[in-house]
Design a protein around this motif. Structure first.
Motif, PDB file in Angstrom:
ATOM      1  N   ARG A 134       0.871  -1.178   0.000  1.00 43.73           N
ATOM      2  CA  ARG A 134       0.000   0.000   0.000  1.00 43.73           C
ATOM      3  C   ARG A 134       0.904   1.223   0.000  1.00 43.73           C
ATOM      4  O   ARG A 134       1.803   1.326   0.844  1.00 43.73           O
ATOM      5  CB  ARG A 134      -0.902  -0.007   1.239  1.00 43.73           C
ATOM      6  CG  ARG A 134      -1.702   1.275   1.464  1.00 43.73           C
ATOM      7  CD  ARG A 134      -2.849   1.406   0.478  1.00 43.73           C
ATOM      8  NE  ARG A 134      -3.602   2.634   0.686  1.00 43.73           N
ATOM      9  CZ  ARG A 134      -4.667   2.735   1.482  1.00 43.73           C
ATOM     10  NH1 ARG A 134      -5.087   1.680   2.165  1.00 43.73           N
ATOM     11  NH2 ARG A 134      -5.321   3.877   1.586  1.00 43.73           N
ATOM     12  N   SER A 146       1.328   5.664  -0.500  1.00 44.25           N
ATOM     13  CA  SER A 146       0.599   6.893  -0.193  1.00 44.25           C
ATOM     14  C   SER A 146       0.057   7.583  -1.437  1.00 44.25           C
ATOM     15  O   SER A 146      -0.757   8.501  -1.322  1.00 44.25           O
ATOM     16  CB  SER A 146       1.518   7.862   0.561  1.00 44.25           C
ATOM     17  OG  SER A 146       2.634   8.224  -0.237  1.00 44.25           O
ATOM     18  N   HIS A 192      -5.174   4.971  -3.365  1.00 43.86           N
ATOM     19  CA  HIS A 192      -6.104   4.586  -2.302  1.00 43.86           C
ATOM     20  C   HIS A 192      -6.217   3.074  -2.129  1.00 43.86           C
ATOM     21  O   HIS A 192      -6.670   2.605  -1.087  1.00 43.86           O
ATOM     22  CB  HIS A 192      -7.489   5.164  -2.585  1.00 43.86           C
ATOM     23  CG  HIS A 192      -7.506   6.666  -2.638  1.00 43.86           C
ATOM     24  ND1 HIS A 192      -7.196   7.445  -1.551  1.00 43.86           N
ATOM     25  CD2 HIS A 192      -7.791   7.527  -3.650  1.00 43.86           C
ATOM     26  CE1 HIS A 192      -7.295   8.723  -1.879  1.00 43.86           C
ATOM     27  NE2 HIS A 192      -7.660   8.801  -3.144  1.00 43.86           N
ATOM     28  N   ASP A 200       5.569   2.228   3.232  1.00 39.82           N
ATOM     29  CA  ASP A 200       5.934   2.081   4.647  1.00 39.82           C
ATOM     30  C   ASP A 200       6.750   0.833   4.938  1.00 39.82           C
ATOM     31  O   ASP A 200       7.069   0.559   6.104  1.00 39.82           O
ATOM     32  CB  ASP A 200       4.675   2.094   5.517  1.00 39.82           C
ATOM     33  CG  ASP A 200       3.715   0.954   5.184  1.00 39.82           C
ATOM     34  OD1 ASP A 200       4.047   0.119   4.321  1.00 39.82           O
ATOM     35  OD2 ASP A 200       2.620   0.906   5.790  1.00 39.82           O
ATOM     36  N   GLU A 210     -10.469   1.633   5.158  1.00 44.02           N
ATOM     37  CA  GLU A 210     -10.362   2.564   6.275  1.00 44.02           C
ATOM     38  C   GLU A 210     -11.627   3.410   6.365  1.00 44.02           C
ATOM     39  O   GLU A 210     -12.021   4.076   5.417  1.00 44.02           O
ATOM     40  CB  GLU A 210      -9.134   3.469   6.091  1.00 44.02           C
ATOM     41  CG  GLU A 210      -7.826   2.699   6.092  1.00 44.02           C
ATOM     42  CD  GLU A 210      -6.641   3.615   5.831  1.00 44.02           C
ATOM     43  OE1 GLU A 210      -6.888   4.798   5.544  1.00 44.02           O
ATOM     44  OE2 GLU A 210      -5.497   3.148   5.903  1.00 44.02           O
ATOM     45  N   LYS A 252      -8.257  11.810   9.008  1.00 47.43           N
ATOM     46  CA  LYS A 252      -7.067  11.023   8.682  1.00 47.43           C
ATOM     47  C   LYS A 252      -6.860  11.026   7.164  1.00 47.43           C
ATOM     48  O   LYS A 252      -7.821  10.901   6.402  1.00 47.43           O
ATOM     49  CB  LYS A 252      -7.190   9.586   9.190  1.00 47.43           C
ATOM     50  CG  LYS A 252      -7.227   9.477  10.718  1.00 47.43           C
ATOM     51  CD  LYS A 252      -7.275   8.030  11.174  1.00 47.43           C
ATOM     52  CE  LYS A 252      -7.324   7.907  12.687  1.00 47.43           C
ATOM     53  NZ  LYS A 252      -6.077   8.403  13.336  1.00 47.43           N
ATOM     54  N   HIS A 308      -3.781  10.113   3.767  1.00 45.59           N
ATOM     55  CA  HIS A 308      -2.483   9.661   3.261  1.00 45.59           C
ATOM     56  C   HIS A 308      -1.983  10.757   2.331  1.00 45.59           C
ATOM     57  O   HIS A 308      -2.691  11.176   1.415  1.00 45.59           O
ATOM     58  CB  HIS A 308      -2.601   8.333   2.506  1.00 45.59           C
ATOM     59  CG  HIS A 308      -2.860   7.159   3.383  1.00 45.59           C
ATOM     60  ND1 HIS A 308      -1.860   6.491   4.052  1.00 45.59           N
ATOM     61  CD2 HIS A 308      -4.007   6.533   3.715  1.00 45.59           C
ATOM     62  CE1 HIS A 308      -2.376   5.495   4.753  1.00 45.59           C
ATOM     63  NE2 HIS A 308      -3.678   5.503   4.567  1.00 45.59           N
ATOM     64  N   HIS A 309      -0.758  11.226   2.573  1.00 47.44           N
ATOM     65  CA  HIS A 309      -0.209  12.298   1.744  1.00 47.44           C
ATOM     66  C   HIS A 309       0.854  11.739   0.804  1.00 47.44           C
ATOM     67  O   HIS A 309       1.624  10.848   1.190  1.00 47.44           O
ATOM     68  CB  HIS A 309       0.395  13.404   2.612  1.00 47.44           C
ATOM     69  CG  HIS A 309       0.612  14.679   1.870  1.00 47.44           C
ATOM     70  ND1 HIS A 309       1.772  14.964   1.201  1.00 47.44           N
ATOM     71  CD2 HIS A 309      -0.209  15.750   1.672  1.00 47.44           C
ATOM     72  CE1 HIS A 309       1.684  16.151   0.638  1.00 47.44           C
ATOM     73  NE2 HIS A 309       0.493  16.652   0.902  1.00 47.44           N
ATOM     74  N   HIS A 333       4.630  11.184   2.064  1.00 46.92           N
ATOM     75  CA  HIS A 333       4.936  10.494   3.320  1.00 46.92           C
ATOM     76  C   HIS A 333       4.276   9.122   3.325  1.00 46.92           C
ATOM     77  O   HIS A 333       3.121   8.988   2.915  1.00 46.92           O
ATOM     78  CB  HIS A 333       4.460  11.314   4.515  1.00 46.92           C
ATOM     79  CG  HIS A 333       4.972  10.809   5.829  1.00 46.92           C
ATOM     80  ND1 HIS A 333       6.305  10.880   6.183  1.00 46.92           N
ATOM     81  CD2 HIS A 333       4.351  10.205   6.870  1.00 46.92           C
ATOM     82  CE1 HIS A 333       6.472  10.367   7.385  1.00 46.92           C
ATOM     83  NE2 HIS A 333       5.311   9.934   7.827  1.00 46.92           N
ATOM     84  N   HIS A 345       3.332   7.091   5.836  1.00 40.19           N
ATOM     85  CA  HIS A 345       2.440   6.715   6.936  1.00 40.19           C
ATOM     86  C   HIS A 345       1.169   7.566   6.936  1.00 40.19           C
ATOM     87  O   HIS A 345       1.147   8.678   6.401  1.00 40.19           O
ATOM     88  CB  HIS A 345       3.154   6.861   8.283  1.00 40.19           C
ATOM     89  CG  HIS A 345       4.486   6.200   8.336  1.00 40.19           C
ATOM     90  ND1 HIS A 345       5.611   6.801   8.860  1.00 40.19           N
ATOM     91  CD2 HIS A 345       4.885   4.973   7.915  1.00 40.19           C
ATOM     92  CE1 HIS A 345       6.645   5.985   8.761  1.00 40.19           C
ATOM     93  NE2 HIS A 345       6.230   4.869   8.195  1.00 40.19           N
ATOM     94  N   GLN A 346       0.156   7.038   7.572  1.00 37.79           N
ATOM     95  CA  GLN A 346      -1.096   7.777   7.685  1.00 37.79           C
ATOM     96  C   GLN A 346      -0.934   8.969   8.623  1.00 37.79           C
ATOM     97  O   GLN A 346      -0.225   8.905   9.627  1.00 37.79           O
ATOM     98  CB  GLN A 346      -2.204   6.849   8.199  1.00 37.79           C
ATOM     99  CG  GLN A 346      -3.591   7.471   8.156  1.00 37.79           C
ATOM    100  CD  GLN A 346      -4.656   6.529   8.682  1.00 37.79           C
ATOM    101  OE1 GLN A 346      -4.596   6.089   9.822  1.00 37.79           O
ATOM    102  NE2 GLN A 346      -5.630   6.211   7.845  1.00 37.79           N
ATOM    103  N   CYS A 386       2.096  12.658  11.753  1.00 35.44           N
ATOM    104  CA  CYS A 386       2.287  11.211  11.661  1.00 35.44           C
ATOM    105  C   CYS A 386       2.233  10.619  13.068  1.00 35.44           C
ATOM    106  O   CYS A 386       2.883  11.104  13.986  1.00 35.44           O
ATOM    107  CB  CYS A 386       3.623  10.887  10.998  1.00 35.44           C
ATOM    108  SG  CYS A 386       3.948   9.115  10.849  1.00 35.44           S
TER     109      CYS A 386
END
Length: 717
Positions: A336, A338, A341, A394, A406, A478, A480-481, A484, A486-487, A518
């Motif tokens: 997965r 960032s 989706h 990640d 999510e 929340k 995802h960018h 980065h 991580h969420q 983060c």
């Protein structure tokens, strides 16, 4: 004292490197470091020490050389600066110009000839600090180097130039002749491969390894099966934190001492040389047959990543014409990232058609492996190496784990027609204002993005002055960018006391409103709302082509905006057709704004090469120079404004804030609304032209940079 100086000088060097990327953040860090350095050096008379350590001895030599060097010497500029620095540090009341001297001396040092006498002294002084990153054995200083450790005697020193190593004439030991074995110069290395500790070594910088007869010695030259054509020499690399290169045999970074072939630029860690290579591997998930190690250094196109590089060994299956990098055999099956989706799954090849990578935006070769979306009807795809970049993935392998969607948490509860209860302001209800004909009020600022209400709908509190843009009220809790892995979680800060060191990781601006943070332990990544909500493709008026976030980890590019004060930027919006990049700070400058003395909208505009018209700023009455960005009225008013004159140098500051910093000096953010005349800045001595001013210790300053410079100077006095 020596250990304190080593640490402080090391911090100073690395902070100056960061200052080149981020002047404001670097200046804040330098305040603390220089203050400590002054206190440490001033507490001891360097020349009266009975037995001088390496650091103190080198500083003393620099002082002596500075006193004896004539004006005609080529190093006179640095001599002069070094003399000023030492004099200021050792004085009881250092001159306020120390900040400027420190900045100039480090800049001058990076440009000078290190073979000169002064250059050699400074190089040796700075090299001492590099050893602070070594992993020192706890008992080494007290009892000497244990006999079971293996002695290292590197033959040469190498430097990294544009990704390739070059052998220098420098030697890794201190003197040509054998010296006394100072225990502090016997650095112990705990070398590991993965999580397993292979063996331990030590490196003595004084005696060139000859006085440790009881210790086993590592060979200074070896032949390795993965590079049979040439021998590998044991070399020393005085690496720095902003430079990185991987070992040829594994995906780990190179250590300080390793084996190197200068003819082929092949570098192998000591642990990999000691470990027998695997000649045959079986990876049924990648290929049905066993794969054989191919030791020849050549460029073969890998079936898994589609790249022909020879930075690591190959494994091949000759009958099937299958080739794979050793590092690619560890690629995950399901991930997965960032940038998308849905989950992505590895595919050995792509169906016929034109596929492009969703990360780098370049073409994907259909006959080679990559990642594609697992959802039916979704055509997202990415190159293997692009999808597994550390800034978007990640590192988690998701094969065999259930795919859970999510569930988003709503940011507010709707309690009536146009009335909500927002999670950031739960004590009062907010009402939607849809009045498009309202007069512009520059005092009304959104609590989330800290921007004025230029246009559009907004929510305002029914009992206090709390305001949110309608878009900001709907921000996801929340996200995802793209930059980065991580969420990120939305964090609200609506108080008046702000930590100055809380800065945005994308643009380095101080965070004064809502921000995304983060939640992973040890990760300090943060984005304020303007940077978190901007997305790709970015259609920007400054460029004819769409811009994408295609930067690789650690890649630096120069922003194309003339007004940008960043020299180079880590994350930029890039054009895939030409050499154009835009940093987050410049990309988030509002395209449409309002001016309190005009009823029309103002648009961010850019000079054209063919334009010969001279424009003047309505606010400061200064000339708007060619090639600089500015705001202009959408109608026929012919009014133009500098960007800073309209939105200020510190665009995300809300009057009423109090900046808190560890030095004990606090800064008030005030509105610049004096009736008679604007105040004069206590540093630059000009009238403060912006909408806000800063007050520190009773003095007024026009922008945050002026405040920081004064704090810096006052701390060193």
């Amino acid at each position: 004292m020596e250990s304190e100086l080593i640490t402080l000088i090391s911090q100073l060097i690395h902070t100056r490197r960061r200052t080149d990327l981020n002047p404001r953040e670097g200046l804040i860090s330098l305040i603390s470091i220089i203050t400590q350095m002054i206190s440490t050096v001033s507490s001891v008379d360097l020349e009266s020490q009975p037995k001088k350590s390496d650091v103190i001895s080198l500083i003393s030599q620099i002082i002596s050389l500075a006193r004896s060097t004539s004006v005609s010497e080529p190093d006179q500029e640095l001599v002069s600066l070094a003399t000023q620095m030492i004099s200021l540090i050792r004085s009881a009341h250092p001159d306020p110009e120390l900040s400027r001297v420190v900045s100039q001396i480090t800049t001058c040092f990076h440009k000078m000839d290190l073979k000169s006498e002064l250059g050699s002294l400074l190089d040796r002084l700075f090299s001492v600090t590099d050893y602070t990153e070594w992993d020192l054995e706890p008992d080494a200083e007290a009892e000497g180097v244990p006999e079971q450790l293996i002695s290292l005697f590197p033959q040469f020193e190498v430097i990294l130039v544009r990704g390739n190593f070059c052998v220098t004439k420098k030697q890794p030991w201190k003197k040509e002749e054998d010296g006394n074995c100072n225990l502090k110069d016997q650095k112990v290395l705990r070398l590991t491969r993965g999580e397993e500790e292979i063996t331990q070594f030590f490196f003595c910088r004084n005696c060139r390894g000859r006085k440790h007869a009881n210790s086993n010695k590592a060979p200074v030259e070896v032949k390795h099966p993965l590079h049979p054509r040439h021998s590998l020499q044991l070399v020393y690399w005085r690496s720095s934190r902003d430079k990185y290169r991987q070992c040829y045999c594994c995906i780990e970074g190179l250590k300080r001492i390793f084996y190197y072939c200068s003819a082929c630029d092949v570098a192998i860690n000591i642990t990999c040389v000691e470990t027998e290579p695997v000649f045959f591997v079986h990876h049924p998930q990648w290929h049905a047959h066993s794969l054989a190690l191919f030791p020849r250094l050549t460029s073969l196109c890998c079936n898994l990543c589609a790249l022909p590089h020879s930075d690591c060994p190959f494994y091949i299956c000759p009958p099937c014409d299958f080739v794979a990098h050793q590092s690619c055999l560890n690629l995950p099956r399901v991930i997965r990232i960032s940038r998308h989706h849905h989950r992505l799954s590895f595919t050995p090849s792509f169906d016929h058609g034109d596929w492009s990578c969703g990360v780098c935006r370049k073409k994907i070769h259909n006959d080679y492996g990559g990642y594609s979306c697992t959802r039916n009807g979704c055509s997202y795809a990415a190159h293997s190496k692009c999808a597994t970049q550390s800034n978007i993935w990640d590192g988690q392998e998701l094969e065999g784990t259930p795919d859970e969607d999510e569930e988003g948490v709503e940011p507010f509860l709707r309690t009536g027609d146009g009335i909500i209860l927002h999670f950031s302001h739960q004590q009062h209800h907010l009402r939607l204002d849809e009045n498009a004909d309202r007069d512009y009020d520059e005092d009304r600022i959104c609590e989330a993005c800290i921007r004025p209400i230029y246009f559009g709908n907004f929510y305002s509190c029914m009992q206090c002055e709390f305001i949110l843009h309608e878009e900001c009220a709907n921000l996801s809790r929340k996200i995802h960018h793209p930059i980065h892995p991580h969420q990120l979680t939305l964090v609200t800060q609506t108080g008046d006391r702000i930590n100055m060191y809380n800065t945005c990781s994308a643009c380095s601006c101080c965070i004064t409103g809502f921000f995304y943070e983060c939640g992973k332990e040890g990760c300090n990544f943060k984005l304020h709302i303007p940077c978190a909500t901007i997305s790709e493709p970015l259609i920007h008026g400054s460029h004819m082509h769409p811009l994408f976030l295609t930067s690789k980890p650690g890649e630096r590019r120069k922003c194309a905006f003339f007004m940008c004060y960043h020299n180079v930027c880590l994350d930029t919006f890039n054009c895939i057709e030409c050499d154009f990049s835009l940093c987050f700070m410049c990309a988030t400058i509002p395209q449409k704004v309002r001016y309190k003395h005009d009823k029309h909208m103002f648009t961010l505009s850019y000079w054209k090469e063919t334009s010969t018209m001279t424009n003047w700023c309505e606010a400061c009455e200064g000339k708007i120079t060619p090639n600089i960005e500015f705001y202009t009225c959408d109608e026929s008013c012919s009014i133009t404004l500098h960007i800073h004159c309209l939105i200020g140098c510190d665009a995300y500051m809300k009057p009423g804030l109090l900046f808190i910093q560890p030095t004990g000096v606090n800064i008030d953010v005030l509105r610049n609304n004096h009736c008679m005349s604007r105040p004069i800045c206590s540093l630059c001595e000009r009238r403060c032209p912006y909408q806000i001013v800063f007050q520190c210790s009773g003095f007024i300053f026009c922008d945050l940079d002026c405040v920081l410079k004064v704090i810096y100077r006052n701390l060193i006095e």
